[in-house]
Design an enzyme around this catalytic site. Structure first.
Site, short mmCIF file in Angstrom:
data_model
loop_
_atom_site.label_atom_id
_atom_site.label_comp_id
_atom_site.label_asym_id
_atom_site.label_seq_id
_atom_site.Cartn_x
_atom_site.Cartn_y
_atom_site.Cartn_z
N CYS A 86 0.81 -1.21 0.00
CA CYS A 86 0.00 0.00 0.00
C CYS A 86 0.84 1.26 0.00
O CYS A 86 2.06 1.21 0.07
CB CYS A 86 -0.86 0.02 1.25
SG CYS A 86 -1.84 -1.46 1.45
N GLY A 140 -1.23 1.03 -4.93
CA GLY A 140 -2.47 0.34 -4.60
C GLY A 140 -3.63 0.89 -5.39
O GLY A 140 -3.84 2.10 -5.41
N ASN A 144 1.01 0.02 5.63
CA ASN A 144 1.69 -0.60 4.48
C ASN A 144 2.64 -1.65 5.03
O ASN A 144 3.56 -1.32 5.77
CB ASN A 144 2.46 0.47 3.69
CG ASN A 144 3.34 -0.11 2.60
OD1 ASN A 144 4.35 0.47 2.25
ND2 ASN A 144 2.98 -1.26 2.07
N GLY A 145 2.40 -2.90 4.65
CA GLY A 145 3.29 -3.97 5.11
C GLY A 145 2.49 -5.21 5.41
O GLY A 145 1.40 -5.42 4.87
N CYS A 201 13.20 -3.73 1.52
CA CYS A 201 12.72 -4.69 0.50
C CYS A 201 13.34 -4.37 -0.85
O CYS A 201 13.16 -3.28 -1.39
CB CYS A 201 11.21 -4.58 0.42
SG CYS A 201 10.51 -5.40 -1.02
N SER A 235 7.76 -1.08 -16.58
CA SER A 235 8.72 -1.44 -15.54
C SER A 235 10.11 -1.79 -16.07
O SER A 235 11.06 -1.78 -15.31
CB SER A 235 8.17 -2.56 -14.66
OG SER A 235 7.57 -3.54 -15.46
N ASP A 271 12.72 -7.04 -18.79
CA ASP A 271 11.64 -6.85 -17.82
C ASP A 271 12.22 -6.87 -16.41
O ASP A 271 13.34 -7.32 -16.20
CB ASP A 271 10.57 -7.94 -17.99
CG ASP A 271 9.21 -7.50 -17.44
OD1 ASP A 271 9.10 -6.37 -16.92
OD2 ASP A 271 8.25 -8.29 -17.53
N ASP A 272 11.43 -6.37 -15.46
CA ASP A 272 11.97 -6.24 -14.11
C ASP A 272 12.05 -7.56 -13.37
O ASP A 272 12.97 -7.81 -12.60
CB ASP A 272 11.09 -5.26 -13.30
CG ASP A 272 9.66 -5.76 -13.18
OD1 ASP A 272 8.91 -5.64 -14.17
OD2 ASP A 272 9.30 -6.31 -12.13
N CYS A 319 6.53 -13.83 -0.23
CA CYS A 319 6.82 -12.64 0.58
C CYS A 319 5.82 -12.61 1.72
O CYS A 319 4.62 -12.68 1.50
CB CYS A 319 6.70 -11.37 -0.25
SG CYS A 319 6.97 -9.90 0.77
N CYS A 364 16.31 -6.94 2.35
CA CYS A 364 15.59 -8.22 2.45
C CYS A 364 15.53 -8.86 1.06
O CYS A 364 15.04 -8.25 0.11
CB CYS A 364 14.16 -8.00 2.96
SG CYS A 364 13.19 -9.53 2.96
N CYS A 374 12.26 -13.29 -0.92
CA CYS A 374 11.56 -13.94 -2.04
C CYS A 374 12.54 -14.61 -3.01
O CYS A 374 12.14 -15.38 -3.88
CB CYS A 374 10.66 -12.95 -2.77
SG CYS A 374 11.53 -11.53 -3.44
P1 AMP Z 1 3.94 -12.80 -14.02
O1 AMP Z 1 5.32 -13.37 -14.21
O2 AMP Z 1 3.03 -13.08 -15.17
O3 AMP Z 1 3.31 -13.26 -12.73
O4 AMP Z 1 4.05 -11.23 -13.95
C1 AMP Z 1 5.21 -10.64 -13.50
C2 AMP Z 1 5.18 -9.16 -13.77
O5 AMP Z 1 4.14 -8.54 -12.98
C3 AMP Z 1 6.49 -8.52 -13.33
O6 AMP Z 1 7.33 -8.33 -14.43
C4 AMP Z 1 6.07 -7.21 -12.74
O7 AMP Z 1 6.08 -6.22 -13.74
C5 AMP Z 1 4.68 -7.45 -12.26
N1 AMP Z 1 4.64 -7.82 -10.84
C6 AMP Z 1 5.51 -8.57 -10.16
N2 AMP Z 1 5.11 -8.73 -8.89
C7 AMP Z 1 3.98 -8.04 -8.74
C8 AMP Z 1 3.08 -7.83 -7.67
N3 AMP Z 1 3.30 -8.36 -6.48
N4 AMP Z 1 1.99 -7.08 -7.91
C9 AMP Z 1 1.77 -6.54 -9.12
N5 AMP Z 1 2.59 -6.71 -10.18
C10 AMP Z 1 3.67 -7.46 -10.00
#
Ligand code: AMP
Length: 491
Positions: free
Chosen positions: A13, A39, A113-114, A249, A296, A358-359, A395, A446, A449
């Site tokens: 949040c 959120g 938040n947490g 985190c 992202s 991607d992230d 997490c 941390c 995950c």
């Molecule tokens: P997926 O691998 O299909 O579950 O989606 C992963 C992507 O969703 C990541 O690349 C992030 O951009 C995004 N993501 C990762 N964790 C979260 C989360 N807890 N809540 C919302 N989006 C997330």
């Protein structure tokens, strides 16, 4: 039920708290809109009009919840606000925040938040003492615990100190007690929280971007275990006992926070660019263009480009009005959601060898679809580079990733994941690369995950004190040795 009680869905949040010499409702409203990425399920504001607490909560985005007349009704020069994102099961108005409770010591309003790991136990204990619970949310447990402590001590500061001693987990809190706003950060400083000021006002907010946008001067991050009482002309701070290290985190920098926020001294954008640079060093590849997964992967793609010399091309365009697909309950909906959200620029990717950035990968649903979209648009190759190591463990501290079997990387090799998403090659950032990019000592972050080792005791999981972080992966020795090549398959 475990020793600590049932593990609850997380509260990922955003919060704000403010004391001003002018009405605060609009300021909180804008603060929440700026924190909307933290959120999207529900939001709320509570203000103190000098006599009583006024509040409004609702489901949806902040601008959908509050109309001009709501803000006019939320009178007062102090207040708090909250935006909430939780797992779908608990997506109900009852769990929206701030929660407001009346006590003999005045109203308490709270936004959290947490995630509180021992919430189940505390709830049982308080229920036995006769406290009734209206919702399933951990945050109500926090409010009741605080009310309970206040009824014993009759002293707000002592109550704040005592009740936080009982909480195990991640908590950044915005609290208003009898009209006085407080900001609280847990002793490991897991979730972000910082203070800013402008003439006649002090504000605490989850991310510094709120201050930039609303014309505040950033003062500082809250320290681990710090409790701050906000006044229009300053703030008073008192601290809880806290360990010598923090446990910020890592996912806040990797994905969750806005790139233009500075979290604990590290600009998120810079961390992400560095992540991209590290990825290029760890996993170089013969390719033509770097394509970010918007939004992202953008900063990471810049970093990859700087080191590799490959141009960044916006090969995927995002429909910005589609909500985050991650939170859709059904797998099929998530897959359609990705198609609604992203469309390729065919001419930009056709016949190109693409480095796709991607992230993170959680379930793998999103990236698998994106690889397919690029192949259908004519990309010759798709080399996937991911800005954090494989996510394998739940997490318990505030990010919505709950069960081990949802993670595509769990019990699969990198090769197998690459095959699953149909990428020509896949490189996940190493732990060492991640630590470098975050510019914090690894002891202060941390990585639960990624490593299954947590900074607080979680029943059935490993506690950080027991194992060294070095054990969990080093970068590949030679440039390409960590890259897992798989043969391209027809999309
Ligand atoms: P997926 O691998 O299909 O579950 O989606 C992963 C992507 O969703 C990541 O690349 C992030 O951009 C995004 N993501 C990762 N964790 C979260 C989360 N807890 N809540 C919302 N989006 C997330």
């Amino acid at each position: 039920m475990s020793e600590f009680g049932e593990l609850k869905p997380s509260d990922k949040c955003g919060i704000v708290a403010i004391a001003s010499d002018e009405p605060v409702a609009k300021e909180i409203y804008y603060g929440l809109r700026i924190l909307q990425h933290r959120g999207q399920e529900s939001g709320g504001i509570a203000t103190f009009d000098g006599g009583e607490t006024r509040s409004k909560r609702g489901m949806g985005l902040v601008h959908e919840i509050f109309r001009a007349e709501d803000l006019a009704h939320l009178k007062g020069n102090t207040g708090i606000g909250h935006v909430r994102y939780s797992t779908t099961g608990s997506s109900v108005i009852d769990n929206a925040q701030p929660i407001v409770a009346s006590t003999a010591y005045g109203d308490i309003a709270l936004g959290h938040n947490g995630d509180i790991v021992n919430a189940g136990l505390l709830r049982e204990e308080l229920s036995r003492k006769g406290w009734a619970f209206m919702t399933t949310s951990d945050s109500e447990v926090i409010v009741r615990l605080l009310a309970n402590e206040l009824s014993h001590t009759g002293d707000v500061r002592r109550a704040l100190k005592e009740f936080t001693r009982r909480l195990v987990g991640a908590y950044s809190l915005a609290i208003m007690i009898d009209g006085v706003p407080y900001a609280v950060r847990d002793p490991l400083a897991i979730r972000p929280l910082c203070i800013g000021t402008k003439d006649g006002a002090y504000m605490a907010a989850s991310e510094s971007v709120v201050f930039d946008t609303l014309g505040y001067k950033f003062v500082r991050d809250l320290k681990p275990g710090e409790i701050v009482a906000l006044r229009p002309d300053g703030f008073e701070s008192f601290r809880l006992p806290h360990p010598t290290h923090t446990a910020h985190c890592m996912f806040e920098w990797v994905y969750f926070a806005r790139p233009d926020s500075v979290l604990d001294g590290r600009l998120v954008y810079d961390a992400r660019v560095k992540i991209g640079q590290q990825l290029a060093r760890e996993y170089p590849v013969d390719a033509d263009i770097v394509v970010p997964v918007p939004e992202s992967g953008r900063a990471q793609a810049q970093g990859y480009s700087q080191v590799s010399g490959l141009p960044v091309v916006e090969g995927l365009i995002k429909n910005r009005y589609i909500e985050r697909t991650f939170i859709m309950p059904e797998q099929a909906d998530r897959e359609v959601g990705v198609l609604l959200k992203l469309n390729p620029i065919k001419s930009a990717v056709k016949n190109k060898r693409v480095v796709l950035i991607d992230d993170s990968i959680v379930r793998g649903t999103t990236i698998k679809k994106i690889v397919k979209i690029l192949r259908e648009a004519g990309a010759a190759q798709v080399h996937l580079r991911i800005g954090c190591p494989p996510i394998k463990a739940p997490c318990y501290l505030g990010i919505d990733m709950k069960t081990r079997d949802q993670f595509i990387a769990n019990n699969r090799t990198v090769d197998e994941v690459a095959k699953f998403v149909n990428a020509d090659s896949l490189g996940y950032l190493s732990m060492t690369g991640l630590v470098r990019a975050l510019s914090h000592p690894k002891e202060d972050i941390c990585f639960g995950c990624l490593t299954s080792v947590y900074p607080v005791e979680v029943p059935g999981e490993k506690f950080r004190g027991l194992e060294k972080l070095e054990r969990f992966g080093t970068p590949p020795k030679k440039a390409e040795s960590g890259e897992k090549k798989v043969r391209a398959r027809a999309a």
